[in-house]
Motif scaffolding. Structure first.
Motif, PDB file in Angstrom:
ATOM      1  N   LEU A 154       0.833  -1.196   0.000  1.00 21.27           N
ATOM      2  CA  LEU A 154       0.000   0.000   0.000  1.00 21.27           C
ATOM      3  C   LEU A 154       0.874   1.255   0.000  1.00 21.27           C
ATOM      4  N   GLY A 155       1.938   1.217   0.796  1.00 19.01           N
ATOM      5  CA  GLY A 155       2.882   2.330   0.798  1.00 19.01           C
ATOM      6  C   GLY A 155       3.529   2.512  -0.566  1.00 19.01           C
ATOM      7  N   GLY A 156       3.884   1.383  -1.207  1.00 23.38           N
ATOM      8  CA  GLY A 156       4.449   1.448  -2.550  1.00 23.38           C
ATOM      9  C   GLY A 156       3.472   2.041  -3.546  1.00 23.38           C
ATOM     10  N   LEU A 157       2.204   1.664  -3.392  1.00 20.64           N
ATOM     11  CA  LEU A 157       1.152   2.198  -4.263  1.00 20.64           C
ATOM     12  C   LEU A 157       1.049   3.717  -4.112  1.00 20.64           C
ATOM     13  N   ILE A 158       1.012   4.199  -2.882  1.00 18.13           N
ATOM     14  CA  ILE A 158       0.886   5.636  -2.641  1.00 18.13           C
ATOM     15  C   ILE A 158       2.104   6.374  -3.185  1.00 18.13           C
ATOM     16  N   GLY A 159       3.292   5.848  -2.873  1.00 17.80           N
ATOM     17  CA  GLY A 159       4.520   6.505  -3.310  1.00 17.80           C
ATOM     18  C   GLY A 159       4.648   6.569  -4.820  1.00 17.80           C
ATOM     19  N   ALA A 160       4.407   5.431  -5.487  1.00 18.83           N
ATOM     20  CA  ALA A 160       4.541   5.381  -6.943  1.00 18.83           C
ATOM     21  C   ALA A 160       3.387   6.102  -7.624  1.00 18.83           C
ATOM     22  N   GLY A 161       2.192   6.005  -7.045  1.00 17.84           N
ATOM     23  CA  GLY A 161       1.012   6.587  -7.671  1.00 17.84           C
ATOM     24  C   GLY A 161       1.024   8.096  -7.706  1.00 17.84           C
ATOM     25  N   ILE A 162       1.505   8.720  -6.619  1.00 18.25           N
ATOM     26  CA  ILE A 162       1.506  10.181  -6.573  1.00 18.25           C
ATOM     27  C   ILE A 162       2.841  10.784  -6.994  1.00 18.25           C
ATOM     28  N   GLY A 163       3.875   9.939  -7.116  1.00 17.75           N
ATOM     29  CA  GLY A 163       5.217  10.449  -7.405  1.00 17.75           C
ATOM     30  C   GLY A 163       5.302  11.193  -8.724  1.00 17.75           C
ATOM     31  N   GLY A 164       4.885  10.542  -9.804  1.00 18.99           N
ATOM     32  CA  GLY A 164       4.937  11.185 -11.112  1.00 18.99           C
ATOM     33  C   GLY A 164       4.070  12.427 -11.169  1.00 18.99           C
ATOM     34  N   PHE A 165       2.890  12.355 -10.563  1.00 19.80           N
ATOM     35  CA  PHE A 165       1.971  13.490 -10.542  1.00 19.80           C
ATOM     36  C   PHE A 165       2.597  14.693  -9.840  1.00 19.80           C
ATOM     37  N   VAL A 170       4.604  19.968  -9.116  1.00 16.75           N
ATOM     38  CA  VAL A 170       5.299  20.874  -8.187  1.00 16.75           C
ATOM     39  C   VAL A 170       6.806  20.845  -8.346  1.00 16.75           C
ATOM     40  N   GLY A 171       7.342  19.837  -9.064  1.00 17.69           N
ATOM     41  CA  GLY A 171       8.781  19.756  -9.273  1.00 17.69           C
ATOM     42  C   GLY A 171       9.429  18.609  -8.516  1.00 17.69           C
ATOM     43  N   VAL A 172      10.650  18.286  -8.917  1.00 15.80           N
ATOM     44  CA  VAL A 172      11.366  17.136  -8.357  1.00 15.80           C
ATOM     45  C   VAL A 172      11.763  17.368  -6.903  1.00 15.80           C
ATOM     46  N   LEU A 173      12.335  18.531  -6.604  1.00 16.70           N
ATOM     47  CA  LEU A 173      12.778  18.812  -5.232  1.00 16.70           C
ATOM     48  C   LEU A 173      11.605  18.925  -4.253  1.00 16.70           C
ATOM     49  N   PRO A 174      10.540  19.649  -4.568  1.00 18.28           N
ATOM     50  CA  PRO A 174       9.388  19.685  -3.648  1.00 18.28           C
ATOM     51  C   PRO A 174       8.798  18.298  -3.405  1.00 18.28           C
ATOM     52  N   HIS A 175       8.805  17.449  -4.447  1.00 19.74           N
ATOM     53  CA  HIS A 175       8.319  16.078  -4.270  1.00 19.74           C
ATOM     54  C   HIS A 175       9.156  15.344  -3.230  1.00 19.74           C
ATOM     55  N   ALA A 176      10.491  15.472  -3.310  1.00 17.03           N
ATOM     56  CA  ALA A 176      11.372  14.794  -2.355  1.00 17.03           C
ATOM     57  C   ALA A 176      11.160  15.320  -0.944  1.00 17.03           C
ATOM     58  N   ILE A 177      10.927  16.618  -0.820  1.00 18.77           N
ATOM     59  CA  ILE A 177      10.670  17.215   0.501  1.00 18.77           C
ATOM     60  C   ILE A 177       9.362  16.676   1.080  1.00 18.77           C
ATOM     61  N   LEU A 178       8.336  16.561   0.241  1.00 16.31           N
ATOM     62  CA  LEU A 178       7.045  16.030   0.695  1.00 16.31           C
ATOM     63  C   LEU A 178       7.172  14.570   1.123  1.00 16.31           C
ATOM     64  N   VAL A 179       7.950  13.786   0.374  1.00 15.97           N
ATOM     65  CA  VAL A 179       8.175  12.377   0.735  1.00 15.97           C
ATOM     66  C   VAL A 179       8.831  12.291   2.105  1.00 15.97           C
ATOM     67  N   THR A 180       9.838  13.137   2.322  1.00 14.75           N
ATOM     68  CA  THR A 180      10.542  13.143   3.615  1.00 14.75           C
ATOM     69  C   THR A 180       9.591  13.507   4.754  1.00 14.75           C
ATOM     70  N   GLY A 181       8.781  14.544   4.544  1.00 19.29           N
ATOM     71  CA  GLY A 181       7.851  14.974   5.575  1.00 19.29           C
ATOM     72  C   GLY A 181       6.796  13.940   5.903  1.00 19.29           C
TER      73      GLY A 181
END
Length: 398
Positions: A154-165, A170-181
């Motif tokens: 389920l975590g993989g689904l959420i991460g992969a599903g919203i990652g490209g979007f 919002v950009g590559v760096l903001p995506h990484a910051i959101l993942v960390t948070g």
């Protein structure tokens, strides 16, 4: 009658406390899967930003695998000495920002260090959270491992599903910051209710001895050949959809997302399915389903049908690995930890190292041939499937 009435509230309180422990370990699986899934849609961007080919990317993925297999046994040693709770917390803290680190690395050499750390702490946390799940199972006197792995999916689904979007919006760096948070938030929720296990003092002094009988190695081979295709979809699915089937950045992340979605759904039902049909029959049905799905993905004429093939493969692969691990932990005449160590090490080594070899082959053959050929491994699993009967030995305790 009075005794049962008097003990009922205590039992209810105890069960509620155990449910919190189960929630905590499930959240750990969710976080680990989320970070791993968030990496999948980043791979094409990571490759393009560093200006590397499939071969060099394959080497970096190999470094990911080396990191995991180096830190996994180290984590196991610390678990034996201080317990899975402390190791799970420590590894999760380090893992949270590593995707952000990989987003900021300026060259291949620093990327290699980042990949080593990402692979190492994904693997080390994996060992710790599985060990904690075993302790929760013992305290609850019921099986929860399949559902824990469902939360990873389920975590993989959420991460992969919203990652490209998110990367597109919002950009590559903001995506990484959101993942960390988000990873930190999951860990914060789990932190106070993780089961605090206390290992026996003698466990730290015991020497790990490899089994001399063939059975655990055959079950390990089942785990290995079940996990190699999973690693291939994780590391190369997005690139296959984007480069060979013309998928967009957003759509390319949905190959692993669809795979994770069906895998998670079936893993939530895994314990009930196995109780209904038995481990051997369940494994055979799952293996044939996975074979059909992966062949379909490899022969698909467009990205949408390939994603459908990955989804079907996820249905099949969902309970292959949990059954193999369960069989490894219930072998007659062998300590559960020994059999499980063999199966997990062989299984994860295949998931981690095989994709790097696939990268080298794909430079000459393309990924379509790879995905259409991988199901040959499932034929071997079918030939060994009768060994799954050992997974049924623990059903009475579920």
């Amino acid at each position: 009658m009075d005794q049962r009435t008097e003990n009922a509230p205590k039992a209810a309180v105890r069960q509620g406390y155990m449910s919190k422990n189960r929630l905590a370990v499930s959240l750990l699986f969710l976080m680990n899967g989320f970070v791993t899934g968030s990496w999948a849609p980043k791979i094409p961007e990571f490759k393009d930003r560093l200006g590397i080919g499939e071969g060099v990317l394959g080497l970096l993925i190999l470094v990911f695998g080396v990191g995991s297999l180096v830190l996994m046994p180290i984590a196991g040693g610390y678990i034996a000495r201080i317990g899975s709770e402390k190791v799970a917390k420590a590894t999760a803290i380090v893992l949270s920002p590593l995707l952000l680190v990989l987003t900021l690395v300026p060259n291949v050499w620093t990327a290699a260090i980042g990949m080593f750390l990402l692979g190492g702490f994904v693997g080390a946390m994996d060992v710790a959270m599985n060990a904690n799940a075993v302790e929760v199972e013992k305290s609850m006197r019921r099986a929860i491992m399949s559902s824990c792995h469902a939360y990873w999916s389920l975590g993989g689904l959420i991460g992969a599903g919203i990652g490209g979007f998110l990367m597109a919006r919002v950009g590559v760096l903001p995506h990484a910051i959101l993942v960390t948070g988000f990873s930190a938030a999951i860990l914060a929720a789990a932190w106070p209710i993780i089961l605090a296990d206390k290992p026996h003092p003698a466990a730290a002094k015991e020497k790990l001895r490899l089994p001399m009988t063939p059975l655990p190695w055959l079950v390990g081979l089942m785990a290995l050949f079940s996990m190699v295709p999973e690693g291939a979809v994780l590391d190369w699915g997005a690139l296959y959809l984007r480069n060979e089937l013309g998928a967009s950045v957003e759509l390319s992340g949905f190959g692993f997302a669809a795979f994770s979605a069906t895998m998670a759904s079936m893993r939530f039902a895994g314990d009930h399915v196995r109780d209904r049909f038995g481990a051997t029959k369940t494994l055979r049905i799952c293996t044939v389903t996975a074979l059909v799905g992966l062949v379909g993905a490899g022969l698909a004429p467009n990205a949408f049908l390939a994603i459908l093939g990955f989804a079907v493969a996820g249905i099949g692969i969902s309970n292959m690995v949990p059954i193999a691990f369960s069989a490894a932990g219930n072998m007659p005449g062998l300590q559960a930890g020994i059999g499980l160590a063999v199966a997990t090490t062989m299984g994860y080594s295949g998931m981690l190292f095989a994709p790097s070899l696939i990268g080298f082959i794909a430079e000459h053959s393309g990924f379509a041939v790879i995905f259409a050929s991988l199901p040959v491994l499932f034929v071997v699993v079918l030939l060994l499937s009768h060994h799954a009967v050992h997974a049924d030995h623990g059903r009475g305790h579920s």
